[in-house]
Write a protein that holds these residues in place. Structure first.
Motif, PDB file in Angstrom:
ATOM      1  N   ASN A 145      -0.872  36.564 119.212  1.00 53.63           N
ATOM      2  CA  ASN A 145       0.422  36.049 119.672  1.00 53.63           C
ATOM      3  C   ASN A 145       0.924  34.920 118.800  1.00 53.63           C
ATOM      4  OD1 ASN A 145       0.703  37.885 121.648  1.00 53.63           O
ATOM      5  ND2 ASN A 145       0.095  36.555 123.338  1.00 53.63           N
ATOM      6  N   LYS A 162       2.386  36.269 115.695  1.00 54.22           N
ATOM      7  CA  LYS A 162       3.711  36.858 115.916  1.00 54.22           C
ATOM      8  C   LYS A 162       4.772  35.773 115.990  1.00 54.22           C
ATOM      9  CE  LYS A 162       2.016  40.885 118.395  1.00 54.22           C
ATOM     10  NZ  LYS A 162       1.749  41.437 119.725  1.00 54.22           N
ATOM     11  N   VAL A 163       4.445  34.663 116.699  1.00 55.44           N
ATOM     12  CA  VAL A 163       5.405  33.569 116.791  1.00 55.44           C
ATOM     13  C   VAL A 163       5.626  32.961 115.418  1.00 55.44           C
ATOM     14  CG1 VAL A 163       5.817  31.306 117.778  1.00 55.44           C
ATOM     15  CG2 VAL A 163       4.859  33.095 119.183  1.00 55.44           C
ATOM     16  N   ARG A 171      74.343  12.345 156.734  1.00 57.68           N
ATOM     17  CA  ARG A 171      75.103  13.522 156.290  1.00 57.68           C
ATOM     18  C   ARG A 171      74.240  14.779 156.330  1.00 57.68           C
ATOM     19  NH1 ARG A 171      79.604  15.206 153.282  1.00 57.68           N
ATOM     20  NH2 ARG A 171      79.045  16.847 151.827  1.00 57.68           N
ATOM     21  N   ASP A 198      74.125  15.847 159.848  1.00 56.75           N
ATOM     22  CA  ASP A 198      75.420  16.394 160.267  1.00 56.75           C
ATOM     23  C   ASP A 198      75.606  17.813 159.765  1.00 56.75           C
ATOM     24  OD1 ASP A 198      77.175  13.247 159.865  1.00 56.75           O
ATOM     25  OD2 ASP A 198      76.102  14.125 161.568  1.00 56.75           O
ATOM     26  N   MET A 199      75.124  18.077 158.580  1.00 56.02           N
ATOM     27  CA  MET A 199      75.289  19.410 158.004  1.00 56.02           C
ATOM     28  C   MET A 199      74.359  20.416 158.646  1.00 56.02           C
ATOM     29  SD  MET A 199      75.952  19.204 153.960  1.00 56.02           S
ATOM     30  CE  MET A 199      74.674  18.086 153.469  1.00 56.02           C
ATOM     31  N   ARG A 200      73.486  19.967 159.544  1.00 54.67           N
ATOM     32  CA  ARG A 200      72.522  20.864 160.196  1.00 54.67           C
ATOM     33  C   ARG A 200      71.669  21.580 159.173  1.00 54.67           C
ATOM     34  NH1 ARG A 200      75.398  18.446 163.462  1.00 54.67           N
ATOM     35  NH2 ARG A 200      76.045  19.223 165.514  1.00 54.67           N
ATOM     36  N   PRO A 252      67.894  23.933 160.370  1.00 53.96           N
ATOM     37  CA  PRO A 252      67.773  23.600 161.790  1.00 53.96           C
ATOM     38  C   PRO A 252      66.681  24.379 162.519  1.00 53.96           C
ATOM     39  CG  PRO A 252      69.616  25.050 161.481  1.00 53.96           C
ATOM     40  CD  PRO A 252      69.056  24.804 160.133  1.00 53.96           C
ATOM     41  N   VAL A 253      66.141  25.443 161.898  1.00 56.43           N
ATOM     42  CA  VAL A 253      65.180  26.278 162.615  1.00 56.43           C
ATOM     43  C   VAL A 253      63.765  25.742 162.454  1.00 56.43           C
ATOM     44  CG1 VAL A 253      64.308  28.594 162.882  1.00 56.43           C
ATOM     45  CG2 VAL A 253      66.667  28.231 162.228  1.00 56.43           C
ATOM     46  N   GLU A 254      63.338  25.576 161.198  1.00 58.60           N
ATOM     47  CA  GLU A 254      61.937  25.203 160.993  1.00 58.60           C
ATOM     48  C   GLU A 254      61.787  23.963 160.130  1.00 58.60           C
ATOM     49  OE1 GLU A 254      59.659  28.463 159.360  1.00 58.60           O
ATOM     50  OE2 GLU A 254      58.650  28.590 161.283  1.00 58.60           O
ATOM     51  N   GLU A 271      70.918  16.250 170.922  1.00 55.10           N
ATOM     52  CA  GLU A 271      71.490  15.796 172.193  1.00 55.10           C
ATOM     53  C   GLU A 271      71.355  14.293 172.341  1.00 55.10           C
ATOM     54  OE1 GLU A 271      72.865  18.252 173.954  1.00 55.10           O
ATOM     55  OE2 GLU A 271      72.190  19.641 172.399  1.00 55.10           O
TER      56      GLU A 271
END
Lengths: 76, 169
Positions: free
Chosen positions: B75, B78-79, B144, B147-149, B152-154, B163
């Motif tokens: 061995n 071989k090495v 503003r 006011d412009m909404r 408005p949903v999510e 209100e």
């Protein structure tokens, strides 16, 4: 010095057999989760909003706030 | 393949010089860099020449022994034959360095330096921001938007209670 011969063939097939089912199930699960966590609540929110929506009232409120250029508030 | 390699490696280089005899000037000088070179690279595993070119006497006797049956080699022999042909093994040439630590450290340092430069710039180079950043102007902008909404949903308008004229709890 006599090591076992390493696996020389079928490496891609082995990898695919392991990873593809996982990939497909994870993507399907994430699609289903997105549908029920995001899109269904969103559809419901829109439905609820428009059930109680009075467009004329909203329009008048916006008009009084003075944001339109075509219609001025009723006072002027 | 291995047999031709073994024949090539017995003490000699593989020279491919062209002998040009130009009217009285003799042979063109062979430059070192034009000859086949040795290199450790993962993508081309077998370089053109062996690592050790001038074999010592023990190495030469080992090469003679290599011509016989390889089962007779121990061995260590071989090495030793491997080390004659190659400088680093694949494990040695592939192992990572710690270079990434200096790279990341340098990155952070330079980003910090840039931050200091930006701060100095903000204080001493740039003029004042426009009047649209004043708090009163920002309040009017917000009013503003409501006011412009808008959304408005999510979104933004959904969080305002129209209100009672306040933010929703």
């Amino acid at each position: 010095m006599s090591l076992p011969k390493p696996v020389m063939r079928g490496l891609l097939g082995k990898r695919l057999r392991f990873h593809l089912p996982i990939a497909f199930t994870l993507s399907i699960i994430s699609a289903i989760a997105f549908k029920y966590a995001v899109t269904e609540p969103r559809k419901q929110a829109y439905a609820d909003f428009y059930k109680q929506y009075d467009s004329v009232k909203e329009f008048n409120a916006m008009r009084e706030a003075g944001i339109f250029e075509s219609v001025r508030p009723s006072g002027e | 393949m291995l047999a031709t390699r073994a024949l090539r490696l017995v003490g000699k280089r593989a020279i491919s010089t062209s002998v040009c005899v130009r009217g009285g000037h003799g042979v063109a000088k062979v430059e070192e860099y034009t000859l086949p070179a040795y290199f450790d690279r993962r993508e081309s595993p077998l370089p053109d020449v062996s690592y050790v070119r001038n074999l010592s006497p023990e190495q030469q006797s080992l090469k003679e022994k290599e011509k016989g049956s390889w089962a007779a080699l121990s061995n260590e022999e071989k090495v030793a034959l491997y080390r004659i042909s190659f400088n680093q093994s694949f494990a040695e040439m592939n192992h990572g360095t710690s270079e990434w630590k200096s790279v990341v450290g340098g990155m952070f340092f330079l980003i910090g330096l840039t931050g200091l430069v930006v701060l100095w710039q903000r204080k001493y180079v740039y003029g004042p921001v426009p009047h649209t950043f004043d708090p009163e102007y920002k309040e009017k902008e917000l009013q503003r938007v409501l006011d412009m909404r808008m959304n408005p949903v999510e979104g933004f308008g959904a969080k305002w209670d129209y209100e009672n004229k306040q933010w929703k709890k």
